[in-house]
Write a protein that holds these residues in place. Structure first.
Motif, mmCIF file in Angstrom:
data_model
loop_
_atom_site.group_PDB
_atom_site.id
_atom_site.type_symbol
_atom_site.label_atom_id
_atom_site.label_comp_id
_atom_site.label_asym_id
_atom_site.label_seq_id
_atom_site.Cartn_x
_atom_site.Cartn_y
_atom_site.Cartn_z
ATOM 1 N N LEU A 129 0.817 -1.217 0.000
ATOM 2 C CA LEU A 129 0.000 0.000 0.000
ATOM 3 C C LEU A 129 0.847 1.263 0.000
ATOM 4 C CD1 LEU A 129 -2.860 -0.789 2.536
ATOM 5 C CD2 LEU A 129 -2.689 -1.303 0.104
ATOM 6 N N ALA B 138 -5.069 6.224 2.072
ATOM 7 C CA ALA B 138 -5.917 5.815 0.944
ATOM 8 C C ALA B 138 -7.131 6.734 0.855
ATOM 9 C CB ALA B 138 -6.351 4.360 1.123
ATOM 10 N N VAL C 126 -7.102 6.019 -4.587
ATOM 11 C CA VAL C 126 -6.634 4.689 -4.199
ATOM 12 C C VAL C 126 -7.660 4.033 -3.278
ATOM 13 C CG1 VAL C 126 -4.816 3.343 -3.093
ATOM 14 C CG2 VAL C 126 -4.218 5.354 -4.470
ATOM 15 N N HIS C 127 -8.263 2.960 -3.782
ATOM 16 C CA HIS C 127 -9.211 2.178 -2.991
ATOM 17 C C HIS C 127 -8.510 0.917 -2.490
ATOM 18 C CE1 HIS C 127 -12.676 -0.049 -1.656
ATOM 19 N NE2 HIS C 127 -12.451 -1.005 -2.531
ATOM 20 N N VAL C 128 -8.727 0.592 -1.216
ATOM 21 C CA VAL C 128 -8.140 -0.620 -0.645
ATOM 22 C C VAL C 128 -9.246 -1.637 -0.370
ATOM 23 C CG1 VAL C 128 -6.844 -1.599 1.286
ATOM 24 C CG2 VAL C 128 -6.255 0.678 0.404
ATOM 25 N N LEU D 112 0.717 4.079 -2.791
ATOM 26 C CA LEU D 112 0.287 5.436 -2.450
ATOM 27 C C LEU D 112 1.366 6.464 -2.782
ATOM 28 C CD1 LEU D 112 -1.590 4.431 0.755
ATOM 29 C CD2 LEU D 112 -2.578 5.862 -1.060
#
Lengths: 499, 499
Positions: free
Chosen positions: A246, A286, A260-262, A250
């Protein structure tokens, strides 16, 4: 004639019947076989004109459940990444059914609204998300991905001057969506439902396992410098529990116009422990996050959560009637997520967090991580098993690989063993494909699971593996797949679409 | 430290606590005031590190529920068109929480899959829909509208050679969506979520009440002869319970390339009785239908149903992984609707239909229709009340209109009475706008509701209306709206977004 109104007097008896069955069923679940004995109640497909009354109907339901339900709330169901209901969560979920509050807004239910408000705050705290984020309880991770990516779609449209909810997608270019090979089918389904096209997702993988290619990501973003882009980062790959990096994603994304989708359906629980927190480093930077509760939080179905950094996108994506928004400073959750009328799904969440606290949930997560490592060590110690990936969280990805067995028949053999595991019923998990190989991927998420339960994973696979080979004959040439006569309704690969 | 694993021994006690509270709560609900005494539990927004244990958490939850829950499962909650849980449905819903089956497919739960299969068949039979239609249980009508219109969007895309789920909407023209002024906000929300643009819906109304203009419909369809079009027909307008003329709409639509979707959230129950069946005449010729169960079927939240004539569109819209479809002739419901992991929402549906049968549900629906007519007659008989629309089903749309009261202050007066009704709590319903006038629209759908309950509607409005006028002073000049200090969190208009 059984009219519901005439059934007033049976209410207490109906609840007693359900409660006594629940207690019997759950008292036996630690030891019960996971597999059902039948594949569901046989029922006439024509609606009966006359009913049989509530107590008789419940008795039939209970009899069917006893024969046909999978013991998925128990400690040895390692398929689909499914948790069970803890005492606090299950009791609270019964109250949700009983009170039958509509969790739409503060008029329909101040109680459900307030509990959802507190639950969302507590969940953000649990996962280490900033307090100013917005959130909503959904039915699960598919709809949490949907809600998050609907917010992303709204952001992306507004960047181009279009209010997609009001005016629609028409006239807009395709949305660029980037991910790794770890992207889960539920995120792809959410993207399809949003009209964005699941085949438009670019999987930037650097190997057959699906690991992200950060150089390719940087390169694509440089190319698309002027264009808003959505990135789906994956916290907890379904096959192995592995994570996209991540923080690296990022760092690259922040130099461009990217959302940014997690997708952290179960992997987000890594945030709870100092042992695993590094796996989700950067999470708080995020733009949106999706996670499931009916997996590792061990609340009953349905329970998922969508969190979005900027509240306006969730409100804009799901506000049903602008004139009613903003009249109350408190969130109307029916206007922050897909449904309007909604079950009070917050009760089970609230009760779980209140009953066990951060430390209780963390202890459970850490136990499961240790249990997964234990299984990984057993796999490593067995001469006929091969571990295919690091055990980074709660999933163990491995296959049966007896010395000397022809490599080109291993997939068939493991697929057959997968079917035998489901028929056997001591433990329950499916097969998947990892880096082109058919493999097992038991996931450990149930609050009841102990060492003795997970030890059956390796024992069962080795035992059934030896039996499959013995059946295949000395030359190992018989095709195991043709022997798989049992359970025609049970293709083991169905593991994949669910976590 | 309360770790869930250490909580094994409390499970039976937790369920007993929930069950005993449920029995006490429901035993009093016929007589309880609907309004909550507080607006929700006050809670620290920081997640506690240490939990208090399941029994203490449930006790806190019960205390909060007692003070803060709306008695929406009771017989005098006429707001939002909300039913309650019958004994059969509530007992079955407890079992759904207990068994915690994942209603994704036949591997995750043959029991839930089979019960959903039977339930969908029974529901089609109940509503008079052809047996060959496909269907799926959703969380409610919003998602049933979403699923149906996703199927319509897929049909519309394929007409133009585009697989929207795979390739996205980009490059397609705007989708023409036609409806009447009766279209509900949940259908508009579904359209927005699908990326079709809620403002693109053309409402072809011939009057201020929203009745459909059939000539305009025919004319628009003639213009768009070559173009596929989606029509949303409304069975059960939220303000009055009125119906778009389905048979007329279908007769016009059949001459063109049109998908006719029927939003029958509560209105579809008209199909159950010979007294009201004419209101949905032609239903079986539609292409898709959405309906709620947690409204008039009186099952707990969440429960809605989407039915689609051609199974391929639902499967195409929601199939998550093509390679796993078609390996089993039986439907995998997680691939026919929005969610993948799903609560076994079928249990409450199955138990209700098994317990009461077609005749029991019909008796309930007919009783509610008679009760609505009774209220309508009381309104007509009262000199200070004005009925604004025909009582065609289960909603009574009327306002307080005392002789001599200035016409231009009636909206303020009725809005104020609406707030007073919620504060009063004997009955519970909101205000709406009908044909430009602020009005009440109590909806009768709860299985417990009897004559004495509905008689309080007119009694309460007249009593509170007289009080509002008395407070306003002899000149009737004081602005009632400025007196509305109570319940700032309770704007009465919030009635509209929910049925």
């Amino acid at each position: 004639m059984p009219d519901p109104l005439s059934d007033h007097a049976n209410l207490a008896a109906a609840l007693d019947l359900a409660a006594s069955e629940a207690k019997v069923y759950l008292a036996g679940i630690d030891d019960a076989l996971v597999r059902p004995r039948t594949s569901g109640p046989s029922q006439d497909m024509d609606l009966p004109d006359e009913g049989i009354g509530s107590l008789a109907a419940l008795a039939e339901l209970i009899e069917s459940a006893d024969e046909s339900s999978t013991r998925s709330a128990g400690p040895r169901f390692f398929h689909f990444v499914m948790g069970g209901g803890t005492p606090a969560a299950l009791g609270a979920d019964w109250l949700a059914s009983t009170l039958d509050q509509n969790a739409y807004n503060w008029i329909s239910s101040p109680f459900a609204s307030r509990l959802e408000q507190v639950s969302v705050e507590w969940l953000k705290d649990l996962f280490g998300l900033p307090g100013e984020w917005s959130g909503v309880i959904t039915t699960g991770a598919t709809m949490a991905n949907f809600a998050s990516l609907a917010a992303a779609r709204r952001w992306w449209g507004l960047q181009q001057g279009v209010d997609i909810e009001a005016d629609g997608f028409s006239g807009l270019p395709p949305m660029t969506i980037l991910s790794s090979g770890y992207i889960h089918v539920s995120a792809l389904k959410a993207i399809a439902m949003l009209g964005l096209g699941r085949d438009r997702v670019r999987r930037l993988s650097r190997d057959g396992a699906g690991r992200i290619d950060l150089d390719a990501l940087a390169s694509v973003l440089r190319e698309r410098n002027q264009e808003p882009v959505v990135i789906v980062a994956n916290a907890g790959d379904v096959n192995t529990g592995d994570f996209d990096p991540l923080a690296d994603i990022l760092a690259i994304a922040r130099r461009h116009s990217a959302w940014v989708h997690v997708d952290g359906a179960f992997g987000l629980f890594a945030a709870l422990s100092p042992l695993t927190r590094h796996l989700v480093e950067g999470l708080e930077h995020a733009d949106s996050v999706a996670v499931d509760g009916h997996k590792w939080l061990n609340v009953p179905y349905d329970s998922g959560y969508a969190f979005v950094r900027d509240a306006s996108y969730l409100a804009g994506a799901f506000g049903a009637s602008a004139s009613y928004l903003g009249r109350d400073a408190r969130p109307a959750f029916g206007n922050l997520g897909p449904e309007m009328s909604r079950r009070a799904r917050s009760l089970a969440v609230w009760a779980t967090l209140r009953a066990y606290g951060r430390s209780g949930i963390r202890a459970m997560v850490e136990r499961h991580v240790r249990l997964a490592q234990r299984v990984g060590e057993q796999v490593d110690a067995a001469p006929d098993l091969e571990r295919l990936a690091e055990v980074r969280l709660n999933v163990v990805c491995f296959r049966f690989r007896p010395p000397g067995f022809p490599e080109d028949r291993l997939d068939d053999l493991n697929r057959r063993i997968g079917e035998m595991v489901l028929e056997d019923g001591r433990v329950y998990f499916g097969t998947t494909e990892y880096d082109g190989k058919v493999a097992f991927r038991p996931a450990i998420v149930n609050w009841r699971t102990r060492e003795g339960d997970v030890d059956l994973i390796v024992t069962t696979v080795r035992e059934l593996g030896a039996r499959a080979i013995a059946r295949a004959g000395p030359g190992l040439q018989a095709k195991p797949a043709t022997e798989a006569a049992g359970e025609p309704e049970a293709p083991a690969e169905v593991a994949k679409p669910q976590r």
